[in-house]
Design a protein around this motif. Structure first.
Motif, short mmCIF file in Angstrom:
data_model
loop_
_atom_site.label_atom_id
_atom_site.label_comp_id
_atom_site.label_asym_id
_atom_site.label_seq_id
_atom_site.Cartn_x
_atom_site.Cartn_y
_atom_site.Cartn_z
N ARG A 171 1.02 -0.84 -0.16
CA ARG A 171 0.33 0.12 -0.48
C ARG A 171 1.18 1.22 -0.03
NH1 ARG A 171 -4.79 0.57 4.60
NH2 ARG A 171 -2.66 1.23 6.08
N THR A 172 1.88 1.08 0.67
CA THR A 172 2.73 2.09 0.82
C THR A 172 3.79 2.34 0.82
OG1 THR A 172 3.40 1.37 2.73
CG2 THR A 172 1.29 3.72 2.33
N ARG A 220 4.48 11.51 16.81
CA ARG A 220 4.55 12.85 16.49
C ARG A 220 4.73 13.13 14.88
NH1 ARG A 220 7.37 14.11 20.97
NH2 ARG A 220 9.41 13.34 19.61
N LYS A 221 5.30 11.59 13.88
CA LYS A 221 5.15 11.76 12.71
C LYS A 221 3.33 11.79 11.68
CE LYS A 221 8.64 10.43 10.67
NZ LYS A 221 9.42 9.52 10.32
N LEU A 222 2.79 11.45 12.52
CA LEU A 222 1.25 11.34 12.13
C LEU A 222 0.12 12.66 12.57
CD1 LEU A 222 0.00 8.36 14.61
CD2 LEU A 222 0.19 8.22 12.31
N PRO A 223 -0.40 12.97 11.32
CA PRO A 223 -1.07 11.62 10.41
C PRO A 223 0.20 11.04 9.04
CG PRO A 223 -2.31 13.53 9.96
CD PRO A 223 -0.94 14.33 11.43
N HIS A 224 -0.04 10.43 8.97
CA HIS A 224 1.11 10.22 7.34
C HIS A 224 -0.04 10.83 6.63
CE1 HIS A 224 3.01 6.84 8.87
NE2 HIS A 224 1.92 5.54 9.16
N PRO A 225 1.38 11.84 5.50
CA PRO A 225 0.96 12.35 3.95
C PRO A 225 0.07 11.77 3.93
CG PRO A 225 3.11 12.43 4.30
CD PRO A 225 2.61 11.22 5.87
N LYS A 226 -0.68 12.54 2.94
CA LYS A 226 -1.77 11.21 1.54
C LYS A 226 0.07 10.95 0.50
CE LYS A 226 -6.37 12.00 2.50
NZ LYS A 226 -5.60 11.56 3.91
N TYR A 273 0.83 7.61 0.49
CA TYR A 273 0.02 6.41 -0.26
C TYR A 273 0.18 6.07 -2.07
CZ TYR A 273 -2.24 5.46 4.39
OH TYR A 273 -1.89 5.86 5.80
N LEU A 274 0.04 4.72 -2.04
CA LEU A 274 0.95 4.75 -3.60
C LEU A 274 -0.78 4.40 -4.53
CD1 LEU A 274 4.21 2.36 -3.58
CD2 LEU A 274 3.89 4.99 -3.23
N LYS A 275 -0.33 4.57 -5.29
CA LYS A 275 -1.51 4.09 -6.32
C LYS A 275 -1.50 2.82 -6.55
CE LYS A 275 -1.61 8.31 -8.91
NZ LYS A 275 -0.67 9.16 -7.84
N PRO A 276 -2.70 1.94 -6.73
CA PRO A 276 -1.93 0.30 -7.42
C PRO A 276 -1.33 0.58 -8.54
CG PRO A 276 -4.07 1.15 -7.71
CD PRO A 276 -3.92 2.34 -6.78
N GLY A 277 -0.70 -0.23 -8.28
CA GLY A 277 0.07 -0.83 -9.47
C GLY A 277 1.40 0.33 -9.65
N LEU A 293 19.85 0.06 3.42
CA LEU A 293 18.88 -0.75 2.34
C LEU A 293 17.99 -0.25 1.34
CD1 LEU A 293 19.93 -4.15 2.36
CD2 LEU A 293 18.00 -4.46 4.05
N PRO A 294 17.99 -0.69 0.12
CA PRO A 294 17.18 0.01 -0.69
C PRO A 294 15.75 -0.25 -0.67
CG PRO A 294 19.04 -0.94 -2.08
CD PRO A 294 19.26 -1.59 -0.67
N ILE A 295 15.40 -1.28 0.20
CA ILE A 295 14.09 -2.05 0.01
C ILE A 295 13.51 -0.86 1.00
CG2 ILE A 295 13.05 -3.42 -0.60
CD1 ILE A 295 14.34 -4.98 1.37
N LEU A 296 14.73 -0.54 2.77
CA LEU A 296 14.35 0.50 3.96
C LEU A 296 14.05 1.66 3.67
CD1 LEU A 296 16.15 -1.93 6.34
CD2 LEU A 296 13.58 -1.45 6.20
N ARG A 297 14.49 2.37 2.54
CA ARG A 297 14.39 3.62 2.11
C ARG A 297 13.01 4.33 2.23
NH1 ARG A 297 19.31 3.76 -2.52
NH2 ARG A 297 20.98 3.00 -0.84
N ARG A 298 11.70 3.62 2.32
CA ARG A 298 10.50 4.66 2.65
C ARG A 298 10.49 4.09 3.99
NH1 ARG A 298 7.50 6.59 -1.40
NH2 ARG A 298 5.63 6.17 -0.58
N ALA A 299 10.84 2.91 4.59
CA ALA A 299 10.30 3.17 6.07
C ALA A 299 10.91 3.59 7.05
CB ALA A 299 10.60 1.34 6.84
#
Lengths: 414, 501
Positions: A142-143, A384-390, A393-397, A173-179
C-alpha cells in the motif's frame, strides 16, 4: 454580590498559591523542553496504534535462543522493543486501524565469540522478512513501507556494516528507504541517516546502574572523567583512523593534566567514579554513538560530546545543546580552556537539567516499562509523525522501490 | 561497560574474528578484478618491502609526490592516505606535509564536512596543564560542591561554638594546630572559645590568631596542676567558664567541647547539626600503653579480639538510648599514670566531655528550654561527668547512627612537666655551638664528581644485590677510573670510618 466576588477572588488566589507551591519549583531540577516542545512526558497511549506482524520465530525467537547474550549488549533495544510492543496498550490486533506497522526482526543478534554483531546476513534477513510481509499482508504494498518502522540499532543503522567506508558505500538498504528507521546512529548529512529517522540511545542495563548509586551529597571532585581506548592498537595501530584521531588527541594533550582523569583501565568503580565527576567525555569511536552518553546522563555527569555533526537521541524532544557541551574535533587541544571558560551558573543549570528524573528515564529501557522511558519516547516520536501525508499512499500498481538494487550478495535468499 | 569499550575498538576491522562466509560475500566489490587495482596492490606491496628496509613509511612519500603531479581519481577507491592530513607526528622529519596543498576528497553523495579516513592527531605545542586553567577549574569544582552541599547537605546549618581548654606547654603547639586546622576546614560558621589556664598568654594568642576564625580567648587564673586527677577537675572548671561566656554573650548555636589533644573528623561537624538539645557521640579512646609487651601477653590470654575501646551512647534494638559504653579501666588498675611525668598509660575519665554536644539555648538564662537542664550558675562544685548538667540522663540524644560511628578520637600525650621548648618555636638567638655528627653515612665534603658516579659509590656497602650493576657500570667507565682512583680510595676509607663509629 460584592461578597461573592471577593470570595471568588480569594479562592483563585489560594488556588494559584497552592499550584505554585506544588508545581515543579524544585530548585534541583529544571523542566526540559526541546524543539518539539515539552514532550518528554507525553503519553503515547491513545495517540497511535501499532500493529505487530507475526513473523515465524526464525526471525526473532530462534535467533535469541541461539545466543542469549543479545539481551545484555548495547544493541538489545530491538529485542526489548518487540517485547514492549507485544504487551503495550498501543498494540492493536486489527491492522486496518493501525497507524504504524512493526516487523520484529532481530538483525543484530549474529554475534562473534567475543560478542560483536556481524552484519553480513542482516540485509538478506530483512529482505526475506519484507518479502514475507509483502506477500502475506497488503499493507506493505500500500505504501511500500512508508508507514512501517524498523529498529536497527547497529553501528551505522540500516547500512548494515561496521566499517564506515563500506557502510556509506552500501547506503541504507534500498527496500528500507521509505520506512521509518529507529536507530542509534545519527550524523548529519550522512547517507545512513534518513530524513525521518528516530535516533534512540543505545541499550544500557538499568538495574546495574541503579544498583551502583552513591549518596548524592558525595562531593564531585573529578573535573573530567573518561575511561576507554585512545588508540585501537589491533585495528589502527598508528592512530588517525580510530575516532578520526580525536581520542588520540585527547590522550596526547591531556595525559599529564591532573584535572583530566583519563585512562584505558577498567576500574570496578566506573559507575561510582562517574557520579563523582563534573564532566564526562563522550568522544566518538569507530561510530559516533556510545553508551557513555546514557551513563553520563543517568549519573548526572555533564556529557562532553566530541563528534562532529552527531545527532543525539530524541534530538527533537531533548535540547542537547543546553544539557551537554559540544566540542568540535579540531578544538580538542583546547578542551581544557573550553571547559574552564564555561561560567559556573551555566554548569549548575546543566546539572539541574540532568537531575530532572524525566531526562534520566528517557534514556533507559527498563523492564517493566514506566511511563516516560525510552520506549515511550520512541512511540511519542512516531506519534509526532502522524498523520501520514496522503502522498505516501501509492496508487495501485505504482512502484517506487527498486527491489533488485544493492550488492548481488544481498539478493540471495536467507 | 567493559564490553562496550572493547566492542567499540573491535568494531572497525573484524578481520581477525571468526567468520565462515563473511569476507567473501562482502569484499567482492569487483575491485580485485580491474588492472588498476592490481597495479596499486603491487605498488603497495613494493613500498611495504622498501619501508621495511628503510625504516619509515615509504609509501607516504611516494603518494605525496604523486598527488602533487597527477590528477586526482575517485575518492573511495584511492588509498585513504590522500585524505586530509595535518599529521604533526610524522615519522619523516623533513616531511613537507605542511607545504603541500592538501587535496580535499569530495564526498560523492552528501555535503558533510566530516571525512572518513585518516586524520591527523592534533597536539598543541605545549601539551601540559596551564596553571590559570587549573585554578579556574578548581573554582568551578568548589562552586559545584557548595551547590551540592546546599542541596543535599544539612539544611539551615547552625553556628558551631567550640570550647577548648588549653595551657602553655611543649605539646600545645602540636595539639592546638591540629584542632585549629580541623576547625578551619569546617564549612559552617564557627566561634572558638579558648580558655587558657594560667592566664592569657602571647604564645596561645599568636597561635590561634593564625586561624582566621572568630576566637574568644579568656584566661583562667589557676595554673595547670601536675596530677591527672587535678587536671581533669580544672579542665571541667575551665569548660564551665567557657559555657558561662556562651551565656553572657547569648551565642546561638551548637556547643561542642574540643579538647586540644583530640582528633576530630569532618563528619563530626556535619553530624552534630542534627542535635536538638543535648546529644552524645562515640569517642574512640586511644590510650597509649607504655608497657607494650605486658599488654600483648594479656591479650593473648583473653579470648576477645583487641578492638579500640569506644566511649559513647549505647542503643537498644529500637534505636533508643539504653546506656553508656565507657572505658574499661580494670586492666589498667594500679598501672595508670598519676602524674604527668609518669610513663604509664593515661586513662580517660568515665565519660569524656568531648563526646557531648549541646544546644546553646540550654545555657541561656531565659528563653524556652527543657526543664531537665540545670542552671550552670548553680553548679560550681565538682561535676564528675557532663551528664551532671542534666537532671535526667535519658534525654540525651545519641548521634552518629546511634553511636555506631566513631567521629572523634581521644588521646593524651604530654611531655614532662619540666620540658622546655623555645617560645613560639622560634630559635632566637640562633644556636651558637654546632656539634658535628659523624653518624651520617655521607661524607662531609661534597664530592666534585659527575652525578653518575654517585650511585655507584652509594650502593657499594649496604645492598649486595646490585653488585652486578656496579660491575657493569664500572666496566663502562674504565677510562674515567684512572684519575678518579685516588678520590674513590679516599671516599671508601671515609665510609669505613663512619661505619665503624
Amino acid at each position: 454580590m460584592s461578597k461573592c466576588l471577593w470570595l471568588w477572588g480569594l479562592l483563585f488566589i489560594a488556588l494559584g498559591f497552592a499550584w505554585s507551591i506544588t508545581a515543579e519549583r524544585n530548585p534541583r531540577t529544571e523542566r526540559i523542553s526541546g524543539s518539539a516542545g515539552d514532550v518528554l512526558e507525553d503519553d503515547p497511549v491513545g495517540r497511535l496504534k501499532v500493529y505487530v506482524y507475526e513473523l515465524p520465530s526464525k526471525y526473532n525467537k530462534k535467533i535469541l535462543q541461539k545466543d542469549p547474550r543479545c539481551l545484555s549488549h548495547m544493541f538489545a533495544a530491538e529485542i526489548f522493543m518487540h517485547r514492549f510492543l507485544l504487551s503495550s496498550p498501543v498494540r492493536t490486533l486489527n491492522p486496518e486501524e493501525a497507524d504504524w506497522f512493526y516487523t520484529p526482526i532481530y538483525a543484530t543478534c549474529d554475534l562473534t565469540p567475543t560478542g560483536l554483531p556481524l552484519p553480513f546476513k542482516s540485509p538478506r534477513m530483512v529482505r526475506s522478512a519484507i518479502q514475507l510481509i509483502s506477500s502475506s499482508w497488503p499493507y506493505w504494498n500500500r505504501t511500500e513501507g512508508a508507514d512501517h518502522f524498523f529498529v536497527v540499532p547497529h553501528d551505522f543503522g540500516a547500512c548494515f556494516h561496521y566499517q564506515e567506508e563500506k557502510a556509506t558505500e552500501r547506503g541504507i538498504l534500498p527496500i528500507l528507504r521509505r520506512a521509518t528507521l529507529v536507530q542509534t546512529f545519527g550524523q548529519r548529512n550522512h547517507v545512513c541517516l534518513n530524513e525521518g529517522s528516530i535516533t534512540i540511545p543505545p541499550y544500557a542495563p538499568p538495574q546495574k546502574m541503579q544498583a551502583r548509586q552513591i549518596p548524592p551529597d558525595t562531593p564531585r571532585s573529578i573535573f573530567v572523567y573518561f575511561r576507554g581506548l585512545f588508540y585501537d592498537v589491533n585495528n589502527d595501530p598508528e592512530g588517525g583512523y580510530y575516532a578520526r584521531g580525536a581520542r588520540a588527541a585527547v590522550w596526547e594533550n591531556f595525559k599529564s593534566n591532573p584535572l583530566f582523569d583519563i585512562s584505558t583501565e577498567h576500574p570496578t568503580t566506573y559507575y561510582e567514579d562517574m557520579q563523582r565527576a563534573i564532566f564526562c567525555l563522550c568522544p566518538l569511536g569507530w561510530a559516533p554513538w556510545s553508551p557513555r552518553l546514557v551513563e553520563a546522563v543517568v549519573f548526572g555527569c555533564i556529557p562532553v560530546i566530541i563528534a562532529d555533526d552527531i545527532v543525539l537521541p530524541f534530538a527533537d524532544a531533548i535540547p542537547w545543546e543546553e544539557i551537554g557541551v559540544f566540542v568540535a574535533e579540531e578544538d580538542v587541544p583546547k578542551l581544557d580552556k573550553i571547559l574552564t571558560s564555561i561560567p559556573p551558573h551555566v554548569i549548575l543549570r546543566k546539572q539541574r537539567l540532568l537531575a530532572n528524573p524525566s531526562m534520566k528515564r528517557a534514556m533507559l529501557f527498563p523492564q517493566p516499562t514506566p511511563p516516560g522511558d525510552a520506549f515511550h519516547q520512541i512511540l511519542n516520536g512516531l506519534a509526532r509523525k502522524l498523520p501520514h501525508p496522503k502522498s505516501v499512499y501509492l496508487k495501485p500498481g505504482e512502484k517506487i522501490l527498486n527491489w533488485t538494487a544493492g550488492p548481488i550478495t544481498d539478493l540471495k535468499p536467507w | 561497560m567493559k564490553l562496550s569499550a572493547l566492542q567499540q575498538s573491535y568494531l572497525g576491522r573484524r578481520s581477525n574474528s571468526f567468520r565462515s562466509s563473511g569476507p567473501l560475500d562482502s569484499s567482492s566489490d569487483g575491485a580485485f578484478k580491474s588492472p588498476a587495482a592490481v597495479f596499486w596492490l603491487v605498488l603497495h606491496g613494493l613500498s611495504c618491502l622498501i619501508s621495511l628496509l628503510l625504516g619509515f613509511r615509504f609509501s607516504r612519500l611516494v603518494f605525496l609526490l604523486l598527488s602533487t603531479s597527477s590528477t586526482y581519481t575517485s575518492p573511495f577507491h584511492s588509498p585513504t592516505e590522500l585524505a586530509k592530513t595535518l599529521d604533526i607526528r610524522s615519522v619523516i622529519p623533513a616531511d613537507p606535509v605542511g607545504n603541500v596543498p592538501l587535496p580535499f576528497p569530495n564526498k560523492t553523495a552528501t555535503n558533510s564536512r566530516v571525512v572518513v579516513g585518516r586524520h591527523g592527531i592534533r597536539i598543541r605545542p605545549w601539551p601540559h596543564p596551564n596553571p590559570v586553567e587549573v585554578m579556574k577549574a578548581h573554582r568551578i569544582i568548589e562552586r559545584v560542591q557548595t551547590e551540592q552541599r546546599l542541596q543535599f547537605g544539612v539544611k539551615d546549618p547552625r553556628k558551631i561554638i567550640v570550647v577548648t581548654p588549653t595551657y602553655v606547654r611543649t605539646f600545645q603547639s602540636l595539639h592546638l594546630t591540629g584542632v585549629m586546622h580541623s576547625l578551619m576546614l569546617v564549612p559552617y560558621d564557627l566561634v572558638w572559645i579558648v580558655v587558657e589556664a594560667g592566664g592569657v598568654s602571647n604564645e596561645t594568642a599568636s597561635l590561634i590568631a593564625k586561624s582566621g576564625l572568630r576566637t574568644i580567648h579568656v584566661g583562667f587564673s589557676q595554673r595547670m596542676p601536675n596530677s591527672w586527677d587535678e587536671r581533669h577537675k580544672l579542665e571541667t572548671k575551665m569548660r564551665l567558664r567557657g559555657l558561662r561566656i556562651v551565656r553572657e554573650k547569648i551565642l546561638d548555636g551548637i556547643v561542642i567541647f574540643a579538647d586540644d589533644s583530640n582528633m576530630h573528623s569532618m563528619e563530626l561537624f556535619d553530624e552534630i547539626q542534627n542535635v536538638k538539645w543535648f546529644g552524645a557521640v562515640s569517642v574512640g579512646i586511644l590510650a597509649n600503653s607504655a608497657n607494650i609487651d605486658e599488654m600483648v601477653v594479656e591479650k593473648r590470654g583473653e579470648e576477645e579480639n583487641p578492638r579500640m575501646p569506644v566511649q559513647g551512647p549505647a542503643c537498644n534494638v529500637s534505636n533508643m538510648l539504653a546506656g553508656w559504653h565507657t572505658f574499661n579501666t580494670l586492666p589498667f588498675a594500679g598501672k595508670s599514670a598519676v602524674y604527668i611525668d609518669d610513663r604509664a598509660t593515661v586513662l580517660p575519665r568515665k565519660l569524656e566531655w568531648s563526646g557531648f554536644v549541646l544546644n546553646s539555648r540550654l545555657l541561656w538564662k531565659d528563653g524556652d528550654k527543657p526543664e531537665w537542664m540545670k542552671d550552670i550558675d548553680t553548679l560550681d562544685g565538682d561535676i564528675e561527668s557532663p551528664l551532671d548538667l542534666v537532671k535526667d540522663p535519658s534525654v540525651v540524644e545519641p548521634l552518629g547512627s546511634c553511636g555506631r560511628r566513631v567521629l572523634l578520637w581521644w588521646l593524651r600525650v604530654e611531655a614532662r612537666a619540666d620540658s622546655k621548648f623555645p617560645p613560639r618555636w622560634i630559635i632566637d638567638p640562633p644556636l651558637e655551638i654546632t656539634v658535628p655528627s659523624k653518624l651520617t653515612p655521607w661524607p662531609d665534603t661534597p664530592p666534585e664528581l659527575p652525578s653518575h658516579e654517585k650511585p655507584v659509590i652509594g650502593i657499594q656497602e649496604p645492598i649486595v644485590k646490585h653488585t652486578t650493576k656496579t660491575r657493569t657500570s664500572r666496566s663502562k667507565r674504565r677510562s674515567k677510573r684512572k684519575h678518579d682512583e685516588t678520590r674513590t680510595d679516599r671516599r671508601t676509607t671515609g665510609f669505613d670510618k663512619t661505619l665503624q663509629n
